[in-house]
Design a protein around this motif. Structure first.
Motif, PDB file in Angstrom:
ATOM      1  N   LYS A  59      -2.474  -2.246   6.801  1.00 50.51           N
ATOM      2  CA  LYS A  59      -2.677  -1.805   5.437  1.00 50.51           C
ATOM      3  C   LYS A  59      -2.790  -2.982   4.500  1.00 50.51           C
ATOM      4  CE  LYS A  59       0.129   2.103   6.604  1.00 50.51           C
ATOM      5  NZ  LYS A  59       1.408   2.764   6.462  1.00 50.51           N
ATOM      6  N   SER A 109      -6.537   2.393  -1.564  1.00 47.23           N
ATOM      7  CA  SER A 109      -6.169   3.452  -0.615  1.00 47.23           C
ATOM      8  C   SER A 109      -7.397   4.007   0.083  1.00 47.23           C
ATOM      9  CB  SER A 109      -5.429   4.581  -1.338  1.00 47.23           C
ATOM     10  OG  SER A 109      -4.318   4.079  -2.033  1.00 47.23           O
ATOM     11  N   SER A 112      -8.642   1.633   2.732  1.00 48.19           N
ATOM     12  CA  SER A 112      -7.718   1.709   3.862  1.00 48.19           C
ATOM     13  C   SER A 112      -7.992   2.963   4.686  1.00 48.19           C
ATOM     14  CB  SER A 112      -6.283   1.711   3.342  1.00 48.19           C
ATOM     15  OG  SER A 112      -5.369   1.753   4.391  1.00 48.19           O
ATOM     16  N   GLU A 113      -8.238   4.078   4.004  1.00 41.58           N
ATOM     17  CA  GLU A 113      -8.558   5.332   4.680  1.00 41.58           C
ATOM     18  C   GLU A 113      -9.864   5.197   5.460  1.00 41.58           C
ATOM     19  OE1 GLU A 113      -7.885   8.523   5.185  1.00 41.58           O
ATOM     20  OE2 GLU A 113      -9.807   9.534   5.194  1.00 41.58           O
ATOM     21  N   GLN A 116      -9.206   3.357   8.598  1.00 46.55           N
ATOM     22  CA  GLN A 116      -8.411   4.138   9.558  1.00 46.55           C
ATOM     23  C   GLN A 116      -9.232   5.246  10.203  1.00 46.55           C
ATOM     24  OE1 GLN A 116      -4.825   5.649   7.771  1.00 46.55           O
ATOM     25  NE2 GLN A 116      -4.050   3.637   7.267  1.00 46.55           N
ATOM     26  N   GLU A 156      -7.560  -5.197   0.352  1.00 47.15           N
ATOM     27  CA  GLU A 156      -8.472  -4.773   1.411  1.00 47.15           C
ATOM     28  C   GLU A 156      -9.765  -5.565   1.237  1.00 47.15           C
ATOM     29  OE1 GLU A 156      -8.222  -2.937   3.965  1.00 47.15           O
ATOM     30  OE2 GLU A 156      -6.413  -1.726   3.668  1.00 47.15           O
TER      31      GLU A 156
ATOM     32  N   THR B 139      -1.533   5.474   2.170  1.00 46.13           N
ATOM     33  CA  THR B 139      -2.277   5.000   3.333  1.00 46.13           C
ATOM     34  C   THR B 139      -1.640   5.515   4.618  1.00 46.13           C
ATOM     35  OG1 THR B 139      -1.005   2.939   3.249  1.00 46.13           O
ATOM     36  CG2 THR B 139      -3.159   2.931   2.209  1.00 46.13           C
TER      37      THR B 139
END
Lengths: 206, 284
Positions: A59, A109, A112-113, A116, A156, B139
């Motif tokens: 993260k 966020s 990051s999503e 992932q 990020e 997250t």
């Protein structure tokens, strides 16, 4: 008095729950406005990030100027031609996910999503705002769009490769640490055992 | 105002926002339930101490390159909770001194290990994110959400089922023992539950702010109500509301999630304090 207080607290709680609207309807409307749309929570969300991809799923991953490249990695030459003006976005470039207007918290966020759950975003055109940083390396130059979170302690990083390959660094690129808005096709690649994410066919609009 | 609602409607389409709200509400609920017991037993700072122990556990797991740090972190935190909460009355190092010792020791050792062995390229970011929560709650993976949900349901179920015993043990352990309730066993259960909640809550507000999740809702509720049941219910409602409000404000205005939730808790405490003064007729 106690009953009134309990009633008030219950009402506030219910109001908070009422704020959750129909996700599908909102998603359709936001797509229609050229904004971002996402599949509903109940839809098939396959997560391809494996535990072994600790670098990419991290993260708080941040690439600094000293990026390490595996010695066994084959070179990826990028030829530099004489300078030309940065290419502006074509009118036909449809932005699938526009996070350039998000605040730090949401932008961080969301990226990051994306890392992932990359399967939902690979091949889509993403528009993002961040800080520009460039790095000259023996095999190729790397250009980054860095999105920091609201505390600025975590960031990020999205690499990008401009559509116009004739541009040279640093002359034709933005200044280091300047704010940029870039859109490109979300793409992942591996160098050694590490997986990285980049925006290909990218265009800087700011 | 309309713009804010439109923005919120858009943000609710994102799965990670929904995950954050679900987990945030569950964690706030669990921490507030146990918070009443901890405040009454004068163990308010145990949350801070255990969160630092959890930080130390996470550091060790990172250095050892575990893919999932939760098992080790949870184990270390549970053991520490048991040792701290179940230390005998004749122990040489008691209560706050034991918590302080364990707390600062774990924090220092954890940071030292991370510095020396440096598992990631962004040490300060990792540490900052763990200490302050940052955007950890936004997250989360689906697996983490399910894990949080299951653990939260277990915690709430245990609390509801053992409510009477927990009530007795909270107020008078000697009387509980005299009436046949095994106080040590329930202290053991409370210690484990607290450790689980602390590890979960680190995702929400970070290590340094966990105590706020535990303390503020209970103290706010105590300003309004007097009975254990009323305080517990009010504490839970306040905690959930503040957590929801904190997360929503954070995503709309781009503020740090943990700090915003704590700020909401503080405002709720001030409001409850003023209402308590007005209702009680007391002068400031």
């Amino acid at each position: 008095m106690k009953k009134i207080l309990c009633l008030m607290l219950t009402v506030f709680f219910c109001l908070g729950l009422v704020a959750c609207g129909e996700t599908k309807e909102v998603a359709k409307k936001s797509r229609g406005n050229g904004g971002v749309g996402f599949t509903d929570l109940t839809s098939d969300n396959s997560q391809n990030s494996s535990p072994a991809d600790s670098n990419t799923a991290s993260k708080t991953e941040e690439k600094t100027t000293s990026k390490t490249v595996s010695s066994t990695t084959s070179e990826k030459p990028k030829t530099s031609a004489p300078t030309s003006k940065p290419e502006t976005a074509k009118k036909s470039d449809k932005i699938d996910f526009d996070i350039s207007n998000f605040n730090f918290t949401m932008a961080f966020s969301q990226i990051s999503e994306m890392k992932q759950n990359k399967s939902k975003y690979l091949g889509k055109r993403i528009k993002v705002k961040g800080i520009f940083e460039g790095e000259e390396a023996p095999s190729r130059n790397y250009y980054y769009c860095i999105v920091k979170d609201t505390t600025a302690c975590c960031s990020e990083v999205l690499e990008f490769v401009l559509r116009d390959t004739s541009l040279t660094y640093p002359k034709d690129y933005p200044k280091s640490q300047s704010e940029i808005v870039v859109d490109g096709i979300f793409h992942s690649y591996k160098e050694g055992t590490d997986e990285f994410f980049e925006l290909t066919d990218a265009v800087i609009s700011k | 105002m309309a713009t804010i609602f439109e923005t919120l409607k858009l943000y609710f389409t994102y799965p990670f926002v929904r995950y954050a709200l679900i987990v945030g509400v569950l964690i706030a609920l669990c921490s507030s339930l146990l918070g009443v017991t901890l405040v009454l037993k004068r163990f308010s700072f145990i949350g801070d101490g255990l969160s630092h122990v959890a930080f130390g556990g996470m550091a060790i797991a990172s250095v050892l390159k575990f893919t999932n740090d939760m098992p080790l972190t949870l184990t270390v935190t549970v053991i520490s909770a048991i040792l701290l909460l179940m230390s005998s009355k004749n122990a040489k190092i008691k209560g706050d001194a034991a918590i302080a010792m364990v707390s600062v020791g774990s924090l220092a050792i954890g940071y030292l290990l991370l510095n020396i062995f440096s598992p990631s390229g962004n040490l300060s970011g990792d540490v900052c994110s763990t200490l302050f929560g940052s955007t950890s709650i936004l997250t989360l993976t689906k697996t983490e959400v399910y894990l949080c949900a299951v653990l939260s349901v277990i915690v709430v179920a245990v609390f509801v089922l053992l409510y009477n015993r927990i009530f007795a043990v909270t107020f008078d352990e000697d009387f509980s023992n005299a009436t046949g309730i095994n106080a040590n066993l329930y202290n053991f259960a409370i210690a484990i539950i607290i450790a689980v909640i602390i590890v979960l809550a680190m995702n929400l507000v970070g290590s340094l702010l966990i105590s706020a999740l535990v303390i503020f809702p209970s103290l706010s509720a105590m300003r309004l109500f007097k009975s254990f049941k009323s305080v517990t219910v009010c504490s839970a409602v306040l905690s959930v509301l503040c957590s929801l409000l904190g997360i929503l404000i954070s995503i709309v205005f781009g503020t740090p999630v943990g700090s915003t939730i704590v700020a909401a808790d503080i405002i709720a405490f001030l409001v409850c304090y003023i209402i308590g003064l007005l209702v009680g007729g007391k002068k400031i």
